[in-house]
Scaffold this motif. Sequence first.
Motif, mmCIF file in Angstrom:
data_model
loop_
_atom_site.group_PDB
_atom_site.id
_atom_site.type_symbol
_atom_site.label_atom_id
_atom_site.label_comp_id
_atom_site.label_asym_id
_atom_site.label_seq_id
_atom_site.Cartn_x
_atom_site.Cartn_y
_atom_site.Cartn_z
ATOM 1 N N VAL A 1 0.838 -1.201 0.000
ATOM 2 C CA VAL A 1 0.000 0.000 0.000
ATOM 3 C C VAL A 1 0.873 1.251 0.000
ATOM 4 O O VAL A 1 0.602 2.217 -0.726
ATOM 5 C CB VAL A 1 -0.952 0.001 1.209
ATOM 6 C CG1 VAL A 1 -1.685 1.339 1.317
ATOM 7 C CG2 VAL A 1 -1.966 -1.135 1.101
ATOM 8 N N ARG B 1 2.243 1.800 -3.367
ATOM 9 C CA ARG B 1 1.191 2.253 -4.281
ATOM 10 C C ARG B 1 0.900 3.739 -4.086
ATOM 11 O O ARG B 1 0.673 4.463 -5.055
ATOM 12 C CB ARG B 1 -0.080 1.436 -4.075
ATOM 13 C CG ARG B 1 0.035 0.000 -4.519
ATOM 14 C CD ARG B 1 -1.297 -0.712 -4.428
ATOM 15 N NE ARG B 1 -2.226 -0.238 -5.455
ATOM 16 C CZ ARG B 1 -3.487 -0.648 -5.554
ATOM 17 N NH1 ARG B 1 -3.966 -1.505 -4.676
ATOM 18 N NH2 ARG B 1 -4.264 -0.195 -6.511
ATOM 19 N N ARG B 2 0.902 4.182 -2.828
ATOM 20 C CA ARG B 2 0.670 5.614 -2.581
ATOM 21 C C ARG B 2 1.719 6.449 -3.309
ATOM 22 O O ARG B 2 1.400 7.457 -3.944
ATOM 23 C CB ARG B 2 0.715 5.902 -1.081
ATOM 24 C CG ARG B 2 -0.468 5.387 -0.289
ATOM 25 C CD ARG B 2 -0.493 6.029 1.097
ATOM 26 N NE ARG B 2 -1.483 5.388 1.953
ATOM 27 C CZ ARG B 2 -1.191 4.498 2.893
ATOM 28 N NH1 ARG B 2 0.071 4.152 3.100
ATOM 29 N NH2 ARG B 2 -2.136 3.961 3.633
ATOM 30 N N GLY C 1 -4.327 -5.052 -2.030
ATOM 31 C CA GLY C 1 -5.742 -4.715 -1.920
ATOM 32 C C GLY C 1 -6.487 -4.702 -3.232
ATOM 33 O O GLY C 1 -7.713 -4.591 -3.245
ATOM 34 N N THR D 1 -8.515 -0.595 -3.657
ATOM 35 C CA THR D 1 -7.813 0.155 -2.611
ATOM 36 C C THR D 1 -7.817 1.647 -2.897
ATOM 37 O O THR D 1 -7.931 2.469 -1.987
ATOM 38 C CB THR D 1 -6.363 -0.348 -2.474
ATOM 39 O OG1 THR D 1 -6.382 -1.737 -2.143
ATOM 40 C CG2 THR D 1 -5.618 0.411 -1.388
ATOM 41 N N PHE D 2 -7.701 2.018 -4.162
ATOM 42 C CA PHE D 2 -7.672 3.434 -4.524
ATOM 43 C C PHE D 2 -8.920 3.844 -5.306
ATOM 44 O O PHE D 2 -8.894 4.790 -6.078
ATOM 45 C CB PHE D 2 -6.400 3.752 -5.319
ATOM 46 C CG PHE D 2 -5.174 3.766 -4.453
ATOM 47 C CD1 PHE D 2 -4.774 4.917 -3.806
ATOM 48 C CD2 PHE D 2 -4.452 2.608 -4.239
ATOM 49 C CE1 PHE D 2 -3.663 4.924 -2.981
ATOM 50 C CE2 PHE D 2 -3.336 2.601 -3.423
ATOM 51 C CZ PHE D 2 -2.938 3.762 -2.786
ATOM 52 N N GLY E 1 -14.024 3.908 -2.427
ATOM 53 C CA GLY E 1 -14.381 3.197 -1.204
ATOM 54 C C GLY E 1 -15.835 2.819 -1.066
ATOM 55 O O GLY E 1 -16.297 2.545 0.043
ATOM 56 N N THR F 1 -11.079 6.321 0.196
ATOM 57 C CA THR F 1 -9.753 5.781 -0.096
ATOM 58 C C THR F 1 -8.792 5.940 1.072
ATOM 59 O O THR F 1 -7.999 5.044 1.368
ATOM 60 C CB THR F 1 -9.170 6.477 -1.341
ATOM 61 O OG1 THR F 1 -10.022 6.208 -2.450
ATOM 62 C CG2 THR F 1 -7.775 5.964 -1.653
ATOM 63 N N LEU G 1 -9.806 3.258 3.588
ATOM 64 C CA LEU G 1 -9.754 1.912 3.018
ATOM 65 C C LEU G 1 -8.320 1.426 2.863
ATOM 66 O O LEU G 1 -8.015 0.255 3.130
ATOM 67 C CB LEU G 1 -10.468 1.890 1.666
ATOM 68 C CG LEU G 1 -10.572 0.524 0.980
ATOM 69 C CD1 LEU G 1 -11.251 -0.495 1.883
ATOM 70 C CD2 LEU G 1 -11.315 0.645 -0.342
ATOM 71 N N SER G 2 -7.422 2.295 2.445
ATOM 72 C CA SER G 2 -6.026 1.874 2.283
ATOM 73 C C SER G 2 -5.416 1.478 3.624
ATOM 74 O O SER G 2 -4.618 0.533 3.704
ATOM 75 C CB SER G 2 -5.205 2.985 1.625
ATOM 76 O OG SER G 2 -5.205 4.164 2.413
ATOM 77 N N VAL H 1 -6.771 -2.027 4.513
ATOM 78 C CA VAL H 1 -6.063 -3.067 3.760
ATOM 79 C C VAL H 1 -4.695 -3.332 4.386
ATOM 80 O O VAL H 1 -4.286 -4.492 4.562
ATOM 81 C CB VAL H 1 -5.919 -2.655 2.281
ATOM 82 C CG1 VAL H 1 -4.966 -3.600 1.545
ATOM 83 C CG2 VAL H 1 -7.282 -2.642 1.600
ATOM 84 N N GLU H 2 -3.975 -2.276 4.734
ATOM 85 C CA GLU H 2 -2.662 -2.447 5.371
ATOM 86 C C GLU H 2 -2.773 -3.246 6.662
ATOM 87 O O GLU H 2 -1.956 -4.134 6.935
ATOM 88 C CB GLU H 2 -2.047 -1.078 5.675
ATOM 89 C CG GLU H 2 -1.369 -0.419 4.498
ATOM 90 C CD GLU H 2 -0.651 0.853 4.903
ATOM 91 O OE1 GLU H 2 0.524 1.011 4.521
ATOM 92 O OE2 GLU H 2 -1.262 1.700 5.591
#
Length: 252
Positions: free
Chosen positions: A133, A136-137, A160, A164-165, A168, A205, A208-209, A212-213
Amino acid sequence: MGFLIVNRISLPVGAPEGEALSLARRRLSSLGVPTRGLSFSVYRRSVDARRKKDIRFLYSVAVTGEMPTVSDARLAAADIARATDPVLPEPVGTEPLFHPPVIVGSGPAGLFAALLLAEHGYAPVVLERGGSVAERRRAVAAFSGTHLLDPETNIQFGAGGAGTFSDGKLITRVNDPLCRYVLSRFTEFGAPEEILTLAKPHIGTDILSLVVERILDRIVALGGEVHYHTKFLSCRTAGERLVGVLTDRGEI
């Protein structure tokens, strides 16, 4: 455990939720059911905007506790339904598992498969073609500034999955009790409690991120592994037996 759901309680926007609980209690009482000792809570809330000049909230209220027997026909006539909490089947096997289960992809299905396997002591190995994650950010931010795309770690690929992005939204056309189980697990990992009652739940987002983490961290803490930047290629078999998983980084 079984419970009742009192449906279609309509209230004007701004009315307190407690009024919905009171109306549910009153409707159950109209069937001759003693409500003392029963617990009432909001099960779902949606917006009824069919009349633009009279937008309202529609509530469903869950009722739990010991109650006398009432026929399904009488309940249905009062727009009350029976429901049960989702129960996940316990893993059943007759032979020991000598190798860890391998899960391809850490999207919603892979994420929950790995979480449940890890919670039952199976130490899964998750293969994810994209990055974590955090990676990805950074990749998404870099793409916004430079328009240079990382083909493996981006807004679609990575921990995710594509969601993930996304924005949400947690909406599905599937009407399954396990949907509520999934939402409850999201709240366990940091999602707001309101997603359990909103007809169209939404996390966002930013939250949600993090969820997922935290799920991936739990999988690792329980003995599982997450292999990022690892692309599944094929399976190796011997006769009818699966004996290996081939990736672009070697065989597992």
